[in-house]
Write a protein that holds these residues in place. Sequence first.
Motif, PDB file in Angstrom:
ATOM      1  N   PRO A   1     -11.788  42.950 -25.498  1.00 56.37           N
ATOM      2  CA  PRO A   1     -12.822  42.504 -26.440  1.00 56.37           C
ATOM      3  C   PRO A   1     -12.427  42.795 -27.893  1.00 56.37           C
ATOM      4  CG  PRO A   1     -13.811  43.702 -24.603  1.00 56.37           C
ATOM      5  CD  PRO A   1     -12.327  43.870 -24.482  1.00 56.37           C
ATOM      6  N   ALA A   2     -12.813  41.912 -28.788  1.00 52.49           N
ATOM      7  CA  ALA A   2     -12.541  42.096 -30.221  1.00 52.49           C
ATOM      8  C   ALA A   2     -13.096  43.438 -30.675  1.00 52.49           C
ATOM      9  CB  ALA A   2     -13.152  40.965 -31.024  1.00 52.49           C
ATOM     10  N   GLY A   3     -12.332  44.164 -31.472  1.00 56.50           N
ATOM     11  CA  GLY A   3     -12.753  45.456 -31.991  1.00 56.50           C
ATOM     12  C   GLY A   3     -12.568  46.618 -31.028  1.00 56.50           C
ATOM     13  N   ALA A   4     -12.050  46.364 -29.825  1.00 52.83           N
ATOM     14  CA  ALA A   4     -11.849  47.441 -28.841  1.00 52.83           C
ATOM     15  C   ALA A   4     -10.718  48.357 -29.285  1.00 52.83           C
ATOM     16  CB  ALA A   4     -11.527  46.845 -27.472  1.00 52.83           C
ATOM     17  N   ASN A   5     -10.874  49.639 -29.012  1.00 49.31           N
ATOM     18  CA  ASN A   5      -9.793  50.605 -29.225  1.00 49.31           C
ATOM     19  C   ASN A   5      -8.980  50.663 -27.940  1.00 49.31           C
ATOM     20  OD1 ASN A   5     -10.464  51.472 -31.851  1.00 49.31           O
ATOM     21  ND2 ASN A   5     -12.129  52.693 -31.018  1.00 49.31           N
ATOM     22  N   VAL A   6      -7.743  50.200 -28.020  1.00 52.19           N
ATOM     23  CA  VAL A   6      -6.890  50.089 -26.838  1.00 52.19           C
ATOM     24  C   VAL A   6      -5.763  51.122 -26.924  1.00 52.19           C
ATOM     25  CG1 VAL A   6      -5.404  48.547 -25.502  1.00 52.19           C
ATOM     26  CG2 VAL A   6      -7.384  47.612 -26.722  1.00 52.19           C
ATOM     27  N   VAL A   7      -5.480  51.792 -25.815  1.00 51.03           N
ATOM     28  CA  VAL A   7      -4.326  52.684 -25.718  1.00 51.03           C
ATOM     29  C   VAL A   7      -3.391  52.134 -24.649  1.00 51.03           C
ATOM     30  CG1 VAL A   7      -5.539  54.758 -26.495  1.00 51.03           C
ATOM     31  CG2 VAL A   7      -5.460  54.218 -24.068  1.00 51.03           C
ATOM     32  N   VAL A   8      -2.084  52.340 -24.844  1.00 48.54           N
ATOM     33  CA  VAL A   8      -1.069  51.883 -23.888  1.00 48.54           C
ATOM     34  C   VAL A   8      -0.273  53.087 -23.420  1.00 48.54           C
ATOM     35  CG1 VAL A   8       1.009  50.490 -23.597  1.00 48.54           C
ATOM     36  CG2 VAL A   8      -0.906  49.587 -24.919  1.00 48.54           C
ATOM     37  N   LEU A   9      -0.140  53.213 -22.106  1.00 48.13           N
ATOM     38  CA  LEU A   9       0.629  54.288 -21.496  1.00 48.13           C
ATOM     39  C   LEU A   9       1.809  53.670 -20.749  1.00 48.13           C
ATOM     40  CD1 LEU A   9      -2.423  56.187 -20.027  1.00 48.13           C
ATOM     41  CD2 LEU A   9      -1.200  56.716 -22.132  1.00 48.13           C
ATOM     42  N   PRO A  10       3.044  53.775 -21.285  1.00 49.48           N
ATOM     43  CA  PRO A  10       4.213  53.230 -20.596  1.00 49.48           C
ATOM     44  C   PRO A  10       4.903  54.303 -19.759  1.00 49.48           C
ATOM     45  CG  PRO A  10       4.824  53.808 -22.824  1.00 49.48           C
ATOM     46  CD  PRO A  10       3.360  54.182 -22.656  1.00 49.48           C
ATOM     47  N   LEU A  11       5.581  53.876 -18.684  1.00 47.00           N
ATOM     48  CA  LEU A  11       6.302  54.817 -17.835  1.00 47.00           C
ATOM     49  C   LEU A  11       7.492  54.110 -17.201  1.00 47.00           C
ATOM     50  CD1 LEU A  11       6.317  57.688 -16.613  1.00 47.00           C
ATOM     51  CD2 LEU A  11       5.011  56.758 -14.717  1.00 47.00           C
ATOM     52  N   THR A  12       8.665  54.718 -17.283  1.00 44.80           N
ATOM     53  CA  THR A  12       9.859  54.152 -16.676  1.00 44.80           C
ATOM     54  C   THR A  12       9.706  54.153 -15.159  1.00 44.80           C
ATOM     55  OG1 THR A  12      11.153  55.089 -18.479  1.00 44.80           O
ATOM     56  CG2 THR A  12      12.367  54.305 -16.575  1.00 44.80           C
ATOM     57  N   GLN A  13       9.962  53.007 -14.527  1.00 48.94           N
ATOM     58  CA  GLN A  13       9.812  52.852 -13.078  1.00 48.94           C
ATOM     59  C   GLN A  13      11.139  52.941 -12.345  1.00 48.94           C
ATOM     60  OE1 GLN A  13       6.430  52.151 -11.763  1.00 48.94           O
ATOM     61  NE2 GLN A  13       6.232  53.015 -13.812  1.00 48.94           N
ATOM     62  N   THR A  14      12.258  52.867 -13.081  1.00 52.38           N
ATOM     63  CA  THR A  14      13.584  52.846 -12.461  1.00 52.38           C
ATOM     64  C   THR A  14      14.447  53.951 -13.054  1.00 52.38           C
ATOM     65  OG1 THR A  14      14.250  51.180 -14.085  1.00 52.38           O
ATOM     66  CG2 THR A  14      13.534  50.378 -11.931  1.00 52.38           C
ATOM     67  N   PHE A  15      15.633  54.143 -12.465  1.00 50.51           N
ATOM     68  CA  PHE A  15      16.574  55.172 -12.917  1.00 50.51           C
ATOM     69  C   PHE A  15      17.955  54.542 -12.866  1.00 50.51           C
ATOM     70  CE2 PHE A  15      18.156  59.763 -11.888  1.00 50.51           C
ATOM     71  CZ  PHE A  15      18.806  59.805 -13.102  1.00 50.51           C
ATOM     72  N   ASN A  16      18.244  53.675 -13.865  1.00 49.94           N
ATOM     73  CA  ASN A  16      19.450  52.862 -13.827  1.00 49.94           C
ATOM     74  C   ASN A  16      20.574  53.345 -14.725  1.00 49.94           C
ATOM     75  OD1 ASN A  16      18.248  51.133 -11.997  1.00 49.94           O
ATOM     76  ND2 ASN A  16      17.372  49.860 -13.588  1.00 49.94           N
ATOM     77  N   GLY A  17      20.373  54.347 -15.496  1.00 53.13           N
ATOM     78  CA  GLY A  17      21.440  54.833 -16.358  1.00 53.13           C
ATOM     79  C   GLY A  17      21.414  56.338 -16.433  1.00 53.13           C
TER      80      GLY A  17
END
Length: 99
Positions: free
Chosen positions: A37-53
């Motif tokens: 919704p317009a004006g919403a305070n949004v937070v993003v939580l990222p997390l690595t799903q792989t172990f390639n390097g």
Amino acid sequence: MSFIQTGKIDLRSDNPIETSGGNTSTFTRVTFPTPFPAGANVVVLPLTQTFNGPETPGIRVHDVTNTGFLIRLNEVYAGATKSDGKHITETIGWLAATV
């Protein structure tokens, strides 16, 4: 009422590590499947799903809005070991929610 969306993206970094604040030229735009919704305070939580390097991928998030966000792999750059910023493809899962 809270809203939650999830997703995943495959990212790699072919660029040097970003050490200048605000330089987002090497970031990737993620668009939410449905805008919050317009004006919403949004937070993003990222997390690595792989172990390639062997290096530890650092994840940078910027410019979170109700329609999406910018994201980049930026490898961990701390302590005695300094990263060059380049990293093989990893799958990054993310959760976005209103607060």
